[in-house]
Motif scaffolding. Structure first.
Motif, PDB file in Angstrom:
ATOM      1  N   GLY A 145       0.791  -1.220   0.000  1.00  0.00           N
ATOM      2  CA  GLY A 145       0.000   0.000   0.000  1.00  0.00           C
ATOM      3  C   GLY A 145       0.820   1.264   0.000  1.00  0.00           C
ATOM      4  N   SER A 146       2.141   1.173   0.219  1.00  0.00           N
ATOM      5  CA  SER A 146       2.965   2.380   0.316  1.00  0.00           C
ATOM      6  C   SER A 146       3.197   3.030  -1.042  1.00  0.00           C
ATOM      7  CB  SER A 146       4.308   2.035   0.965  1.00  0.00           C
ATOM      8  OG  SER A 146       4.990   1.061   0.190  1.00  0.00           O
ATOM      9  N   GLU A 147       2.931   2.316  -2.193  1.00  0.00           N
ATOM     10  CA  GLU A 147       3.164   2.862  -3.529  1.00  0.00           C
ATOM     11  C   GLU A 147       1.886   2.821  -4.357  1.00  0.00           C
ATOM     12  OE1 GLU A 147       6.456   0.981  -5.394  1.00  0.00           O
ATOM     13  OE2 GLU A 147       7.849   1.357  -3.740  1.00  0.00           O
ATOM     14  N   ARG A 148       0.792   3.162  -3.727  1.00  0.00           N
ATOM     15  CA  ARG A 148      -0.482   3.108  -4.457  1.00  0.00           C
ATOM     16  C   ARG A 148      -0.583   4.254  -5.456  1.00  0.00           C
ATOM     17  NH1 ARG A 148      -5.862   2.606  -1.534  1.00  0.00           N
ATOM     18  NH2 ARG A 148      -5.131   4.474  -0.454  1.00  0.00           N
ATOM     19  N   GLY A 149      -1.248   3.967  -6.552  1.00  0.00           N
ATOM     20  CA  GLY A 149      -1.528   4.963  -7.579  1.00  0.00           C
ATOM     21  C   GLY A 149      -2.702   4.495  -8.417  1.00  0.00           C
ATOM     22  N   ALA A 150      -3.080   5.301  -9.385  1.00  0.00           N
ATOM     23  CA  ALA A 150      -4.211   4.953 -10.260  1.00  0.00           C
ATOM     24  C   ALA A 150      -3.780   3.899 -11.275  1.00  0.00           C
ATOM     25  CB  ALA A 150      -4.722   6.205 -10.960  1.00  0.00           C
ATOM     26  N   VAL A 151      -4.514   2.803 -11.349  1.00  0.00           N
ATOM     27  CA  VAL A 151      -4.220   1.692 -12.256  1.00  0.00           C
ATOM     28  C   VAL A 151      -5.468   1.408 -13.083  1.00  0.00           C
ATOM     29  CG1 VAL A 151      -3.559  -0.732 -12.435  1.00  0.00           C
ATOM     30  CG2 VAL A 151      -2.540   0.711 -10.649  1.00  0.00           C
ATOM     31  N   SER A 152      -5.323   1.317 -14.388  1.00  0.00           N
ATOM     32  CA  SER A 152      -6.444   0.964 -15.268  1.00  0.00           C
ATOM     33  C   SER A 152      -6.647  -0.541 -15.229  1.00  0.00           C
ATOM     34  CB  SER A 152      -6.162   1.433 -16.701  1.00  0.00           C
ATOM     35  OG  SER A 152      -7.177   0.961 -17.568  1.00  0.00           O
ATOM     36  N   LEU A 153      -7.767  -0.964 -14.665  1.00  0.00           N
ATOM     37  CA  LEU A 153      -8.034  -2.405 -14.557  1.00  0.00           C
ATOM     38  C   LEU A 153      -8.280  -3.032 -15.922  1.00  0.00           C
ATOM     39  CD1 LEU A 153     -10.317  -2.527 -11.367  1.00  0.00           C
ATOM     40  CD2 LEU A 153      -7.838  -2.712 -11.544  1.00  0.00           C
ATOM     41  N   ASP A 154      -8.895  -2.277 -16.857  1.00  0.00           N
ATOM     42  CA  ASP A 154      -9.156  -2.819 -18.204  1.00  0.00           C
ATOM     43  C   ASP A 154      -7.852  -3.099 -18.930  1.00  0.00           C
ATOM     44  OD1 ASP A 154     -12.314  -2.138 -18.541  1.00  0.00           O
ATOM     45  OD2 ASP A 154     -11.298  -0.518 -17.471  1.00  0.00           O
ATOM     46  N   GLU A 155      -6.952  -2.103 -18.906  1.00  0.00           N
ATOM     47  CA  GLU A 155      -5.671  -2.288 -19.608  1.00  0.00           C
ATOM     48  C   GLU A 155      -4.861  -3.414 -18.984  1.00  0.00           C
ATOM     49  OE1 GLU A 155      -1.476  -2.067 -20.007  1.00  0.00           O
ATOM     50  OE2 GLU A 155      -2.477  -1.275 -18.223  1.00  0.00           O
TER      51      GLU A 155
ATOM     52  N   ASP B 256      -1.226  -0.672  -5.949  1.00  0.00           N
ATOM     53  CA  ASP B 256       0.192  -0.811  -6.258  1.00  0.00           C
ATOM     54  C   ASP B 256       0.263  -1.738  -7.477  1.00  0.00           C
ATOM     55  OD1 ASP B 256       2.846  -1.692  -6.444  1.00  0.00           O
ATOM     56  OD2 ASP B 256       3.167  -1.430  -4.296  1.00  0.00           O
ATOM     57  N   ARG B 257       0.682  -1.194  -8.619  1.00  0.00           N
ATOM     58  CA  ARG B 257       0.615  -1.962  -9.864  1.00  0.00           C
ATOM     59  C   ARG B 257       1.375  -3.280  -9.759  1.00  0.00           C
ATOM     60  NH1 ARG B 257      -0.217  -1.546 -15.370  1.00  0.00           N
ATOM     61  NH2 ARG B 257      -1.068   0.559 -15.134  1.00  0.00           N
ATOM     62  N   ALA B 258       2.600  -3.234  -9.235  1.00  0.00           N
ATOM     63  CA  ALA B 258       3.394  -4.464  -9.157  1.00  0.00           C
ATOM     64  C   ALA B 258       2.724  -5.491  -8.250  1.00  0.00           C
ATOM     65  CB  ALA B 258       4.794  -4.149  -8.653  1.00  0.00           C
ATOM     66  N   ALA B 259       2.213  -5.021  -7.100  1.00  0.00           N
ATOM     67  CA  ALA B 259       1.547  -5.954  -6.189  1.00  0.00           C
ATOM     68  C   ALA B 259       0.273  -6.515  -6.802  1.00  0.00           C
ATOM     69  CB  ALA B 259       1.235  -5.244  -4.873  1.00  0.00           C
TER      70      ALA B 259
ATOM     71  N   PRO C  70     -10.480   0.368  -4.011  1.00  0.00           N
ATOM     72  CA  PRO C  70     -11.091   1.698  -4.139  1.00  0.00           C
ATOM     73  C   PRO C  70     -10.881   2.241  -5.556  1.00  0.00           C
ATOM     74  CG  PRO C  70      -9.713   1.553  -2.172  1.00  0.00           C
ATOM     75  CD  PRO C  70      -9.433   0.329  -2.970  1.00  0.00           C
ATOM     76  N   ARG C  71     -11.916   2.890  -6.100  1.00  0.00           N
ATOM     77  CA  ARG C  71     -11.828   3.451  -7.443  1.00  0.00           C
ATOM     78  C   ARG C  71     -11.075   4.779  -7.431  1.00  0.00           C
ATOM     79  NH1 ARG C  71     -17.826   3.708  -9.644  1.00  0.00           N
ATOM     80  NH2 ARG C  71     -16.771   4.900 -11.300  1.00  0.00           N
ATOM     81  N   ALA C  72     -10.367   5.031  -8.535  1.00  0.00           N
ATOM     82  CA  ALA C  72      -9.738   6.326  -8.760  1.00  0.00           C
ATOM     83  C   ALA C  72     -10.642   7.103  -9.708  1.00  0.00           C
ATOM     84  CB  ALA C  72      -8.333   6.153  -9.333  1.00  0.00           C
ATOM     85  N   GLU C  73     -11.714   7.699  -9.174  1.00  0.00           N
ATOM     86  CA  GLU C  73     -12.769   8.276 -10.010  1.00  0.00           C
ATOM     87  C   GLU C  73     -12.275   9.478 -10.805  1.00  0.00           C
ATOM     88  OE1 GLU C  73     -16.111   9.062  -7.567  1.00  0.00           O
ATOM     89  OE2 GLU C  73     -16.368   6.977  -6.927  1.00  0.00           O
ATOM     90  N   GLU C  74     -11.272  10.229 -10.257  1.00  0.00           N
ATOM     91  CA  GLU C  74     -10.795  11.391 -11.011  1.00  0.00           C
ATOM     92  C   GLU C  74     -10.138  10.977 -12.320  1.00  0.00           C
ATOM     93  OE1 GLU C  74      -7.592   9.962  -8.286  1.00  0.00           O
ATOM     94  OE2 GLU C  74      -9.741  10.395  -8.134  1.00  0.00           O
ATOM     95  N   MET C  75      -9.498   9.793 -12.335  1.00  0.00           N
ATOM     96  CA  MET C  75      -8.889   9.300 -13.572  1.00  0.00           C
ATOM     97  C   MET C  75      -9.959   8.878 -14.557  1.00  0.00           C
ATOM     98  SD  MET C  75      -5.686   9.736 -13.235  1.00  0.00           S
ATOM     99  CE  MET C  75      -5.141   8.813 -14.672  1.00  0.00           C
TER     100      MET C  75
END
Length: 683
Positions: free
Chosen positions: A531-541, A571-574, A674-679
């Motif tokens: 959780g320390s490197e969370r960011g917006a990730v596109s689940l579709d891509e 966290d994309r890698a996780a 959790p969703r990144a709704e702004e993205m």
């Protein structure tokens, strides 16, 4: 005029205080002294003070009142002494009678001096009266000292202390008057000031009685002695300045200023020396208390020093040396600990460190067996062929300041030893030092043993974390090996298909990248800190990319149920690691011709990516009790770590992992984040 006014005011205050003692004296007898006798002595003191204020300290009536006061308090002292030693004071009746005789003769001689026919006879009689008064005061102080037989004082002992203060002041003032052959008003004011302190002591003793005990701490005693010394310094300085004025003539102001400055500087310099402070503490402890140490104060300071670091860089090893050294006022010390069967230097405080090998195995065995504190000064003085002397290492014998070697015993094992330097006031170790340092040494040993256990536990936890990460990586490597094995089997059937070869190359590239990532994880943060490197990730891509990378291994399809792209905070890698576990498990559970489905969906403020297979499914009991337990697997060759690691990683990203499984139908794992709704709005 100012001095005369001060005499009147201070003695009027004394008279008022003693009258207050009479008015508030308990009706029931709390002291072992008869109530009438105490009231008589208090009233006599009030009459003496009132006479001094209203008439003069040199008047016949005042001297008679002073004699009456002293005789009354002498009678009180006789009763107190008899109560303290069970009647043995009768043997000293002659001393009391002689003291009373001196007091009476002094008063009679003073009265005769007033009636003398010429100045010479008056001066002679005044000198005789002063001498008799001092003799009687000295005798009274001797009797006071004999009555002070208890360290813990009851109410009657407070009376004794008050009398000691009163008569000591009288003796000092009379002695000064005899030396300077005059009695300036400042001395009379000083006597009145002391009597202001005596009155509350008498009142306190009367109300306290003989039931409870009163113990003056060493701190209060030392401060009281300092206050008395300061007072004496001021008085003596005033007298000396009075003599210097006439002698210096026109330069009197300069000489007096130089004397005050020089004497004050010399006194402060002398008082600040560690030797003098140590000497004062030793004298007070030796003559006013039964024991050298105030054990309560020493133990509180000892525990505070051990438990509260004095600075950010002050390690436990330094604190234990300081805690032991503070008890004996030692200026330095060295901590030795057992290493490979011998003593080795571990820390030093205010001194050079000892050599790395600071003690032999034989010394360790001796200290552990005897548990004896080694008096290094005694060993040097004996200079004999003592076996213990032969065990002391050369560096410790050559360290001239070395004073004591204290073994640190934890249970039955020697943890180490502390070598302390000699205090500023050199003295021999005695039984109190051995007892206190022995107990403190055992306490220090327990702290060091606990600190060592904490260090070992922390090291074991680091190894445990490494093993944990290695187990997860080994599980991932197993998945990659399984993936490559499937690709190899499919290559035998579809090697001639250009599309398959393209998928196989993509799969190999993805596998190589994942293996590189796995190796890097061995030296990175622990699993569960995703959780320390969370960011917006596109689940579709992400779903499409993972499906593409698996085509050479097994058919994987992607569906989306939401409107537009779905972005999640992760966290994309996780997240790739989690989905890799779930897809691999789904592939292994599915028939070769049945595709695994990746579904991307939205639900409120959550983004969902689900992995569904059409395999054999899992029993409800296994899902409830065994699925997320490490090293528990439904597959014969499984490690039982995939689902466990996946859930930990998802929880670290503030998400959750849901599972639905039916035997004979299949299994669905949902990663809810959790969703990144702004993205999503930007897209």
């Amino acid at each position: 005029m100012v001095s005369a006014t001060a005499v009147i005011w201070i003695h009027a205050l004394v008279a008022l205080l003693f009258c207050g003692v009479v008015a508030t004296y308990p009706r029931t007898q709390a002291l072992s002294v008869p109530r009438w006798l105490m009231l008589t002595a208090v009233a006599a003191s009030a009459a003496w003070a009132l006479s001094t204020a209203g008439i003069s300290s040199h008047d016949v009536a005042t001297r008679a009142a002073g004699a009456a006061r002293d005789l009354a308090w002498l009678a009180v002292l006789a009763v107190v002494a008899r109560a303290a030693d069970g009647g043995a004071a009768r043997a000293r009746l002659g001393v009391y009678a002689a003291t009373a005789g001196c007091i009476l003769l002094a008063a009679a001689t003073a009265i005769a001096a007033e009636l003398a026919p010429d100045a010479h006879t008056t001066a002679l009689l005044e000198s005789t009266a002063l001498t008799l008064r001092m003799l009687g005061t000295v005798s009274a102080l001797v009797l006071v000292q004999r009555a002070s037989i208890e360290e813990g004082a009851s109410g009657r002992q407070v009376v004794v202390a008050a009398l000691a203060l009163m008569w000591t002041t009288d003796l000092t003032i009379d002695l000064l008057a005899w030396i300077i052959e005059a009695r300036p008003a400042v001395l009379t004011v000083a006597r009145g000031a002391v009597m202001v302190a005596v009155a509350p002591l008498i009142a306190f003793a009367a109300h306290r009685g003989d039931e409870g005990t009163i113990r003056a701490s060493r701190t209060i005693t030392l401060r009281a002695i300092v206050a008395v010394c300061v007072g004496l310094y001021v008085v003596v300085s005033g007298i000396v300045m009075g003599y210097l004025g006439p002698l210096a003539g026109e330069n009197a102001r300069t000489v007096q200023t130089a004397f005050v400055f020089g004497s004050a500087a010399s006194t402060l310099t002398l008082a600040s020396t560690p030797w003098l402070r140590g000497w004062a503490k030793v004298v007070v402890a030796k003559h006013l208390f039964r024991h050298r140490y105030d054990y309560r104060t020493e133990w509180l300071r000892f525990t505070d020093t051990l438990g509260v670091p004095g600075g950010a860089a002050e390690a436990l090893e330094v604190r234990v040396i300081k805690a032991m050294a503070d008890m004996t006022a030692s200026p330095a010390g060295v901590l030795l600990t057992v290493r490979d069967g011998a003593l080795a230097a571990r820390a030093a405080w205010r001194c050079d460190e000892a050599p790395d090998r600071a003690g032999s195995e034989a010394l360790v065995d001796h200290l552990q067996t005897s548990r004896r504190i080694v008096d290094l000064d005694a060993l040097r003085a004996e200079d004999s062929g003592d076996a213990e002397a032969g065990l002391i290492p050369a560096w410790l014998r050559e360290w001239e300041a070395a004073w004591a070697l204290i073994p640190l015993i934890h249970v039955d094992r020697l943890v180490g030893a502390i070598a302390l330097a000699r205090p500023p006031l050199a003295r021999a170790l005695d039984w109190e030092d051995f007892d206190l340092l022995g107990v403190a040494g055992r306490q220090v040993a327990s702290y060091l043993a606990e600190d060592g256990a904490h260090g070992a536990l922390a090291e074991a936890q680091r190894f445990e974390e490494f093993n944990r990460r290695f187990a997860f990586i080994l599980h991932d490597m197993k998945n990659l090996v399984s993936q490559m094995a499937l690709v190899a089997r499919n290559a035998e059937r579809h090697a001639d298909n250009p599309a398959f070869r393209a998928d196989m190359i993509a799969t190999l590239q993805d596998t190589a990248q994942r293996m590189t990532t796995l190796l890097a994880r061995l030296s990175q943060r622990p699993a569960g800190s995703a959780g320390s490197e969370r960011g917006a990730v596109s689940l579709d891509e992400l779903a499409r990319r993972l499906a593409t990378g698996r085509r050479a291994q097994h058919p994987v399809t992607v569906t989306a149920t939401g409107d537009g792209a779905t972005w999640a905070l992760a966290d994309r890698a996780a997240l790739e690691t989690v989905l890799g576990h779930l897809i691999q498990n789904a592939v292994e559970a599915s028939p070769a011709d049945v595709a695994v489905t990746l579904t991307v969906a939205q639900r409120g403020g959550e983004g969902i990516i689900a992995v569904t297979d059409r395999g054999a499914g899992m029993a409800p009991a296994f899902v409830r009790d065994g699925l997320f337990r490490p090293f528990v697997s439904s597959k014969p060759t499984g490690f039982g770590l995939g689902a466990f690691e996946a859930r930990q990683l998802v929880q670290a990203m503030q998400g959750r992992l849901e599972v639905e499984s039916r035997e004979g139908v299949g299994t669905t794992f949902r990663v809810v984040l959790p969703r990144a709704e702004e993205m999503e709005e930007a897209a």
